[in-house]
Write an enzyme that holds these catalytic residues in place. Structure first.
Site, PDB file in Angstrom:
ATOM      1  N   ASP A 217       0.854  -1.182   0.000  1.00 19.00           N
ATOM      2  CA  ASP A 217       0.000   0.000   0.000  1.00 19.00           C
ATOM      3  C   ASP A 217       0.891   1.233   0.000  1.00 19.00           C
ATOM      4  OD1 ASP A 217      -2.469  -1.586   0.520  1.00 19.00           O
ATOM      5  OD2 ASP A 217      -1.469  -1.968   2.430  1.00 19.00           O
ATOM      6  N   ASP A 256      -1.959  -2.880  -4.572  1.00 19.92           N
ATOM      7  CA  ASP A 256      -2.773  -3.239  -3.422  1.00 19.92           C
ATOM      8  C   ASP A 256      -3.611  -2.019  -3.055  1.00 19.92           C
ATOM      9  OD1 ASP A 256      -3.897  -4.697  -1.394  1.00 19.92           O
ATOM     10  OD2 ASP A 256      -2.104  -4.823  -0.166  1.00 19.92           O
ATOM     11  N   ASP A 260      -4.244   1.738   4.095  1.00 17.29           N
ATOM     12  CA  ASP A 260      -4.852   0.709   4.944  1.00 17.29           C
ATOM     13  C   ASP A 260      -4.646   1.064   6.407  1.00 17.29           C
ATOM     14  OD1 ASP A 260      -5.646  -0.646   2.718  1.00 17.29           O
ATOM     15  OD2 ASP A 260      -4.574  -2.508   3.178  1.00 17.29           O
ATOM     16  N   ARG A 315     -14.022   0.340  -1.909  1.00 16.01           N
ATOM     17  CA  ARG A 315     -13.341   0.555  -0.626  1.00 16.01           C
ATOM     18  C   ARG A 315     -12.986   2.019  -0.382  1.00 16.01           C
ATOM     19  NH1 ARG A 315      -9.136  -4.600  -0.037  1.00 16.01           N
ATOM     20  NH2 ARG A 315     -10.654  -6.231  -0.546  1.00 16.01           N
TER      21      ARG A 315
END
Length: 437
Positions: A217, A256, A260, A315
């Site tokens: 990430d 990715d 996060d 997301r």
């Protein structure tokens, strides 16, 4: 220095403030003459990041622990220098952590063509993943190659640190910031172009057709507390998914997430950022498992406000467990849109006073996605300029995924809340790297 009033908020420009480009011998007098954004702290009541001790980053740094960096090695050195002393790291220009070629990370003996032949579904099948493959196998050599890239592109951010871009063009290409098990970090005015995983793993058991899964990430908040991400831009940049190849009939996914927040992280405010041109954007809580629940339950308290989410697939964020407050954000959907808010295990999402701009043919029922039965609050949201009950329209358009209203808590840590119908004009003008003025 110049000031500009951005929809009622006075913000001070880094542009032209050359006095702020300080080395390790930085001048205290410069701080006295101008407002030093490197020492700016998160305001009171500004989201979950302001809870308790608040978030100050490296604001207390002395002159010996103020750095200006222009390359990846210098950035890593600044992070490691000074032990536990508070520090301010000013990033000047775009720092390329993606400089070495993928071939430079390859372990001896690794060969991608051999990997493809060995794990071709026509040969390997779909019943067993590759986790048990020995170190000398094609998968084992892929793991070793991935470890080489991992060590290079990840940078560990210590506690009591501010990382701030100087001017309009500061940022990182191909880097992965690891804010892991620390307290009190500020990251502002930076553009992050997503890292490309050189060695994605094939998982033949992921869906009926298998999938390529990647690491890295742009930023990970892992078990950390009091983090402020502000006026940053996260993007796939020159390498969108549309440029990636296919193998075994599946996209060779090299991205990715963009951000996060996992493993019991807590007290995070993400404000005035741009998240754009990406698939799996923000994950809060990374698993439904009992072991993960034991770590995450009661944590993952995050605020998102005045962010622009543009041309994303999904997301924004997907939430498990956390008490997440999302208000005054603008969501702009384009081709390939799947959903914005993912309602996951024991999530307690409050989504209020947001604006959504959807293209023709995309119904407002897609904004919410139910993964688990977790009630949420979704009041005073506008879709294409019209007030819309997101839960009601979702339940009408997706009757197989009925959502319930009522997150069970009321956010108290908010500053100025703008009218939802005004959000696009405010956020689109003021969010993202380079607009911190």
């Amino acid at each position: 220095m110049r000031t500009q009033k951005c929809h009622g908020r006075v913000i001070v420009s880094l542009v032209g403030c050359t006095a702020l480009v300080l080395g390790v011998t930085g001048a205290a007098s410069a701080h006295a003459q101008v407002r030093d954004l490197g020492r700016q702290t998160l305001g009171a009541n500004d989201g979950w990041g302001s809870y308790g001790t608040g978030t100050t980053g490296g604001a207390a740094a002395d002159a010996a622990h103020v750095y200006t960096v222009t390359d990846w090695a210098g950035f890593k050195a600044a992070l490691a220098d000074g032990g536990s002393a508070p520090k301010i790291i000013r990033v000047k220009g775009t720092i390329d952590a993606d400089g070495p070629s993928c071939a430079s990370f390859e372990a001896p003996g690794y060969d991608f063509d051999t990997y493809l032949k060995t794990y071709d579904p026509a040969v390997w099948g779909h019943d067993k993943n590759l986790d048990g493959e020995p170190d000398n196998s094609p998968e084992g050599l892929r793991r070793a190659s991935e470890a080489n890239q991992d060590a290079y592109i990840k940078a560990a951010v210590p506690a009591d640190t501010t990382i701030i871009g100087v001017g309009k063009d500061a940022g990182f290409k191909g880097a992965s910031l690891q804010i892991k098990a620390v307290d009190n970090v500020v990251v502002r005015n930076l553009t992050f172009e997503s890292p490309l995983d050189c060695f994605p793993q094939w998982d033949p058991t992921d869906t009926a057709d298998g999938n390529w899964n990647s690491e890295y990430d742009s930023a990970v908040i892992y078990g950390s507390t009091h983090v402020w991400m502000d006026h940053d831009t996260f993007t796939d940049g020159d390498h969108p998914d549309s440029t990636l190849p296919y193998y075994y009939g599946r996209i060779y996914e090299q991205h990715d997430g963009e951000l996060d927040i996992v493993k019991g992280a807590d007290y995070v405010t993400a404000s005035w950022n741009v998240f754009e041109d990406h698939d799996k954007t923000i994950l809060i809580g990374n698993s439904d498992s009992a072991s993960t629940a034991a770590v995450d339950r009661g944590h993952l308290k995050v605020t998102f406000h005045h962010n622009l989410f543009s041309n994303l697939v999904e997301r924004a964020p997907r939430v498990r467990f956390g008490q997440v407050d999302s208000y005054n954000n603008h969501f702009v959907a384009k081709d390939g849109y799947s959903y914005s808010y993912g309602i996951g295990m024991e999530s307690q999402l409050v989504a209020e006073h947001n604006a959504f701009t959807l293209p023709d043919g995309v119904g407002a029922g897609k904004i919410l996605k139910k993964w688990k039965d977790s009630p949420l609050t979704a009041d005073d949201n506008y879709v294409n300029g019209e007030p819309t009950d997101l839960i009601a329209v979702h339940n009408a358009q997706v009757p197989t995924e009925i959502l319930r209203s009522g997150a069970g808590w009321t956010p108290a840590l908010r500053t100025k809340v703008d009218p939802a119908e005004a959000v696009p004009g405010i956020v689109d003008h003021c969010a993202g790297a380079g607009s911190l003025r």
